[in-house]
Design an enzyme around this catalytic site. Structure first.
Site, PDB file in Angstrom:
ATOM      1  N   GLY A 155      14.403 -34.438   5.793  1.00  0.00           N
ATOM      2  CA  GLY A 155      13.863 -35.774   6.000  1.00  0.00           C
ATOM      3  C   GLY A 155      14.980 -36.799   6.136  1.00  0.00           C
ATOM      4  O   GLY A 155      15.961 -36.748   5.398  1.00  0.00           O
ATOM      5  N   SER A 167      10.953 -41.737   6.791  1.00  0.00           N
ATOM      6  CA  SER A 167       9.865 -41.852   5.816  1.00  0.00           C
ATOM      7  C   SER A 167       9.651 -40.575   5.012  1.00  0.00           C
ATOM      8  O   SER A 167       9.120 -40.643   3.896  1.00  0.00           O
ATOM      9  CB  SER A 167       8.563 -42.267   6.506  1.00  0.00           C
ATOM     10  N   GLU A 200       4.015 -35.506  12.470  1.00  0.00           N
ATOM     11  CA  GLU A 200       5.201 -35.711  13.304  1.00  0.00           C
ATOM     12  C   GLU A 200       4.986 -35.422  14.790  1.00  0.00           C
ATOM     13  O   GLU A 200       5.783 -35.853  15.609  1.00  0.00           O
ATOM     14  CB  GLU A 200       6.362 -34.854  12.788  1.00  0.00           C
TER      15      GLU A 200
END
Length: 184
Positions: A15, A18, A91
């Protein structure tokens, strides 16, 4: 590439935006990590999560070149199917990100490396926001709001998480400062 102390069926997710402050899935381990070969950039027009078709926002993408410090999550094999389905829905709404497996370096002092799922921006996709200067980025972020909330909150939350990790991103920091100060 996977750490032998963990079962082979565990998976890693990297990540850089967010996902650092709102992963939304169960994980067995959270470790700061570095990805070589891509960098964090506010380079994706958001028409869903942080903007609309009429008022697009901007979200982060992993763009080619450089490196990126972020967070790696180890997901237990038993949770992987559900986690991957969640990540795909989150995503891959428009296909602007390409899911890929890349080597990451875990920054916990162990010198471990792992193969991680990463989401790289597709530079050929129409949502790729190439070459926007900081003022243009600021204007888009300031005005946009999508299904996941205000674009402003996304940038401020990301900058807050980066700061907590000791990471200074001058461009995002400048935008965050202007957002906090309410400058036009």
């Amino acid at each position: 590439m996977n750490d032998p102390s963990h079962p082979a069926h565990d998976h890693w997710v990297f990540g850089y935006g967010s996902l650092m402050w709102n992963p939304g899935f169960p994980f067995a381990e959270r470790v700061e990590a570095r990805l070589i070969g891509a960098h964090r950039a506010l380079c994706v027009y958001s028409f869903h999560h942080r903007g609309t078709q009429q008022q697009p926002g901007l979200v982060l993408g992993l763009d080619l070149g450089g490196s990126c410090r972020g967070v790696a999550y180890r997901v237990a094999g038993a949770d992987w199917h559900e986690t991957h389905a969640y990540l795909t829905a989150r995503e891959q709404i428009s296909g602007v990100y390409r899911e890929s497996a890349r080597r990451i370096h875990l920054l916990d002092g162990s010198q471990r490396e792992a193969a991680a799922v990463v989401y790289l921006v597709d530079r050929a996709h129409p949502q790729y926001a190439k070459g926007l200067d900081l003022e243009a980025q600021f204007r888009l972020v300031r005005a946009a709001h999508g299904k996941s909330g205000a674009n402003r909150d996304y940038v401020l939350s990301t900058v807050g998480e980066l700061k907590a990790m000791g990471i200074i991103d001058p461009g995002l920091g400048w935008i965050a400062h202007k957002l906090r100060e309410g400058h036009e």
